[in-house]
Scaffold this motif. Structure first.
Motif, PDB file in Angstrom:
ATOM      1  N   VAL A 157      12.085 -24.387   4.152  1.00 27.88           N
ATOM      2  CA  VAL A 157      12.563 -23.785   2.810  1.00 27.88           C
ATOM      3  C   VAL A 157      11.521 -23.074   1.751  1.00 27.88           C
ATOM      4  CG1 VAL A 157      14.721 -25.303   2.893  1.00 27.88           C
ATOM      5  CG2 VAL A 157      12.653 -26.098   1.480  1.00 27.88           C
ATOM      6  N   LYS A 158      10.490 -23.648   2.242  1.00 25.00           N
ATOM      7  CA  LYS A 158       9.236 -23.230   1.268  1.00 25.00           C
ATOM      8  C   LYS A 158       8.483 -21.918   1.953  1.00 25.00           C
ATOM      9  CE  LYS A 158       6.563 -26.135  -0.815  1.00 25.00           C
ATOM     10  NZ  LYS A 158       5.431 -27.283  -1.088  1.00 25.00           N
ATOM     11  N   LYS A 197      17.519 -29.404  -3.430  1.00 25.83           N
ATOM     12  CA  LYS A 197      16.883 -29.153  -2.317  1.00 25.83           C
ATOM     13  C   LYS A 197      17.246 -30.623  -1.553  1.00 25.83           C
ATOM     14  CE  LYS A 197      12.057 -29.440  -1.770  1.00 25.83           C
ATOM     15  NZ  LYS A 197      10.749 -29.104  -1.845  1.00 25.83           N
ATOM     16  N   TYR A 198      17.080 -31.620  -2.315  1.00 27.98           N
ATOM     17  CA  TYR A 198      17.449 -32.911  -1.761  1.00 27.98           C
ATOM     18  C   TYR A 198      18.799 -32.969  -0.982  1.00 27.98           C
ATOM     19  CZ  TYR A 198      18.269 -37.865  -1.303  1.00 27.98           C
ATOM     20  OH  TYR A 198      18.507 -39.141  -0.696  1.00 27.98           O
ATOM     21  N   TYR A 217      11.880 -34.499   7.181  1.00 27.89           N
ATOM     22  CA  TYR A 217      11.484 -33.723   5.695  1.00 27.89           C
ATOM     23  C   TYR A 217      10.553 -32.838   5.765  1.00 27.89           C
ATOM     24  CZ  TYR A 217      10.728 -32.999   0.720  1.00 27.89           C
ATOM     25  OH  TYR A 217      10.730 -32.284  -0.433  1.00 27.89           O
ATOM     26  N   GLN A 218       9.487 -33.162   6.490  1.00 27.33           N
ATOM     27  CA  GLN A 218       8.123 -32.222   6.652  1.00 27.33           C
ATOM     28  C   GLN A 218       8.792 -31.069   7.130  1.00 27.33           C
ATOM     29  OE1 GLN A 218       5.083 -33.582   9.426  1.00 27.33           O
ATOM     30  NE2 GLN A 218       3.751 -32.493   8.652  1.00 27.33           N
ATOM     31  N   PHE A 222      11.759 -29.707   7.271  1.00 21.90           N
ATOM     32  CA  PHE A 222      12.698 -28.948   6.427  1.00 21.90           C
ATOM     33  C   PHE A 222      11.988 -28.548   5.244  1.00 21.90           C
ATOM     34  CE2 PHE A 222      14.935 -29.715   2.465  1.00 21.90           C
ATOM     35  CZ  PHE A 222      15.977 -28.876   2.488  1.00 21.90           C
ATOM     36  N   ASN A 223      11.071 -29.044   4.827  1.00 22.63           N
ATOM     37  CA  ASN A 223      10.363 -28.759   3.484  1.00 22.63           C
ATOM     38  C   ASN A 223       9.274 -27.479   3.783  1.00 22.63           C
ATOM     39  OD1 ASN A 223       9.645 -29.105   0.752  1.00 22.63           O
ATOM     40  ND2 ASN A 223       7.607 -29.840   1.360  1.00 22.63           N
ATOM     41  N   ARG A 224       8.959 -27.440   5.078  1.00 20.69           N
ATOM     42  CA  ARG A 224       8.291 -26.344   5.283  1.00 20.69           C
ATOM     43  C   ARG A 224       9.063 -25.086   5.441  1.00 20.69           C
ATOM     44  NH1 ARG A 224       4.120 -28.067  10.326  1.00 20.69           N
ATOM     45  NH2 ARG A 224       5.845 -29.636  10.169  1.00 20.69           N
ATOM     46  N   LEU A 237      16.096 -21.471  -1.263  1.00 20.01           N
ATOM     47  CA  LEU A 237      15.856 -22.168  -2.524  1.00 20.01           C
ATOM     48  C   LEU A 237      16.553 -21.298  -3.624  1.00 20.01           C
ATOM     49  CD1 LEU A 237      12.071 -23.374  -2.530  1.00 20.01           C
ATOM     50  CD2 LEU A 237      14.134 -24.775  -2.136  1.00 20.01           C
ATOM     51  N   PHE A 285      18.821 -31.165   2.161  1.00 19.90           N
ATOM     52  CA  PHE A 285      17.979 -31.931   3.122  1.00 19.90           C
ATOM     53  C   PHE A 285      18.914 -33.032   3.649  1.00 19.90           C
ATOM     54  CE2 PHE A 285      15.832 -36.218   3.750  1.00 19.90           C
ATOM     55  CZ  PHE A 285      15.174 -35.877   4.872  1.00 19.90           C
TER      56      PHE A 285
END
Length: 71
Positions: free
Chosen positions: A35-36, A17-18, A28-29, A31-33, A7, A21
């Motif tokens: 990068v966070k 972020k989009y 997405y789930q 990917f999001n986990r 990030l 992605f």
């Protein structure tokens, strides 16, 4: 603790972020986990892809922090 700086790098480069992605072949789930920093493992293949997309060495994707969440 080691954390993924994706990030931060996106912000430095002016990307969202989009945008990232859409470049990756992940749900997405997942990917999001990733990068966070909410995952315990990352596939080497995904690190290689991130490095290529962001145009940086793999080592630049990480930073060591003083935060120790191991227990």
């Amino acid at each position: 603790m080691v954390r993924l700086r994706v990030l931060d790098i996106l912000e430095e480069q002016g990307h969202t972020k989009y945008w990232l992605f859409k470049q990756m072949d992940l749900s997405y789930q997942n990917f999001n986990r990733m990068v966070k920093n909410e995952t315990r493992s990352i596939r080497f293949e995904n690190l290689d892809i991130l490095s290529d997309i962001l145009g940086c060495p793999v080592g630049d994707l990480f930073e060591k922090t003083d935060d120790d969440k191991r227990g």
